[in-house]
Design a protein around this motif. Structure first.
Motif: not given
Length: 407
Positions: A262-268, A272-276
């Motif tokens: 979840i830290s990756n999603i927060h940082a990006l 950028v991450t939608q649908g991942l």
């Protein structure tokens, strides 16, 4: 008298109460019960575990009033720098000189395999929550080693199988060039092929890479439907961010994070991450128990949500302390045996079994990052697609290379 926040923490727990009956003849090796959090405190995986794992371990200790069997519970920590030699030397010094009873987190797979060798030799408990390698419960398993949170097999089963079944039947891997990345690519490739897909190629990058341009050009040139990132931490952040800049998604390729926090999603960010699609063992907004624990963790860690590694550290330390209390001793072998007999019970686990190879058989969640307009507030990043039972998510004992498993 306990501090008010500790008392509230204890009172709100659904699981076992803080003040359980103490054994009549407790045997503690010295003046304290010490747990060492050994992980990456300063580099690529610091946001995944780091100080957040220290906070999680302290929350677990606070449930016991920071005292057990008449001795204080002490949480210490050190930075392994993701190096096996530093991890091994620190673990040995902690046990030999500093009287540390158990080591938690572990961070990188190579570091954790080194820690497991030391704790196995010294007959101390290792509570692995950070590493991904399934070898910790395979050929390098230990009678005092426990693997919480996730492993490469479960990640590959969840994400690799799901995306291939959804039509992503050709893959190209961008892989971190060390034990963890190799294992994750290997396990995911097996599930891709089992589901009828093909692996068109792969490329490997050093740990802590800033420039992914040459690797992304190879992935783009492969024309694979799915580009699988067998890396983690800031390596994953950099790779996904640059993949968007290179236009891989606009060109029709789907991005698969094989180990996403979840830290990756927060940082990006969600744009950028939608649908991942990703696989995780913990999400703070799953139910009321996880939301309640999230509030406590966030209050102690600058408003941040816990990653699955940090939640796993809490679960592991809490289960260890329950086993110390039940066994009436901090002897590593006695506590490890008790940990295997007792089910794991906490905010994220209900009566979860630990197998003889040390694998904790909790459920895994297949999740998808929300579109920005779907998010209702801070850290509201995932939709849960499905829940994968632990008995299904992890490698079966029939496939295990662990010498502790009876044939």
């Amino acid at each position: 008298m306990l501090p008010r926040w500790t008392a509230l923490l204890c009172a709100s727990l659904i699981a076992a109460p803080c003040a359980a009956p103490r054994p009549a003849h407790a045997q503690v090796s010295d003046e304290a019960i010490r747990i060492g959090v050994l992980n990456d405190q300063s580099s690529v995986y610091a946001d995944i575990g780091g100080q957040g794992s220290v906070v999680a371990a302290r929350l677990a200790a606070a449930e016991f009033g920071n005292t057990l069997l008449g001795r204080p519970i002490e949480i210490v920590f050190a930075d392994s720098q993701n190096r096996a030699d530093i991890a091994s030397a620190t673990a040995r010094r902690w046990i030999d000189s500093d009287r540390v009873d158990a080591i938690a987190d572990g961070s990188a797979s190579s570091s954790s395999l080194a820690i497991q060798e030391v704790t196995k030799e010294k007959k101390k408990v290792f509570l692995a929550s950070g590493p991904a390698t399934s070898d910790l419960t395979g050929k390098f398993c230990s009678p005092t080693g426990f693997h919480f949170t996730y492993d490469t097999y479960a990640l590959a089963y969840g994400t690799g199988r799901a995306l291939t079944q959804q039509g992503g039947n050709s893959w190209f891997f961008i892989t971190a060039d060390y034990t963890f990345g190799h294992a994750l690519e290997r396990d995911t490739s097996a599930f891709v092929r089992d589901a009828g897909g093909r692996v068109l190629g792969s490329v490997r990058h050093p740990l802590n890479t800033a420039d992914f341009s040459s690797f992304l050009l190879q992935a783009q040139g492969s024309r694979a439907k799915v580009v699988g990132f067998a890396n983690a931490g800031t390596d994953f952040d950099n790779a996904l961010k640059q993949a968007a800049e290179f236009g891989l998604v606009k060109g029709g390729q789907r991005m698969a994070g094989m180990l996403v926090f979840i830290s990756n999603i927060h940082a990006l960010g969600l744009p950028v991450t939608q649908g991942l699609v990703a696989t995780t063992s913990y999400y703070w907004d799953r139910d009321e128990r996880t939301r309640d624990w999230h509030r406590r963790f966030a209050a102690a860690h600058g408003g941040r949500a816990a990653t699955m590694v940090q939640a796993g550290t809490y679960s592991a330390v809490r289960h260890y302390l329950r086993a110390v209390e039940a066994a009436g001793t901090d002897d590593g072998e006695a506590v490890a045996a008790m940990m295997r007999r007792m089910p794991v019970q906490d905010m994220n686990n209900d009566n979860v079994r630990i197998r003889e190879d040390g694998r904790v058989l909790h459920d895994m969640l297949l999740v998808q990052a929300k579109a920005p307009e779907e998010s209702k507030g801070p850290w509201d990043y995932y939709r849960i697609l499905t829940r994968i039972p632990g008995e299904e998510a992890f490698r079966s004992l029939a496939q295990s290379e662990c010498p502790l498993v009876k044939r």
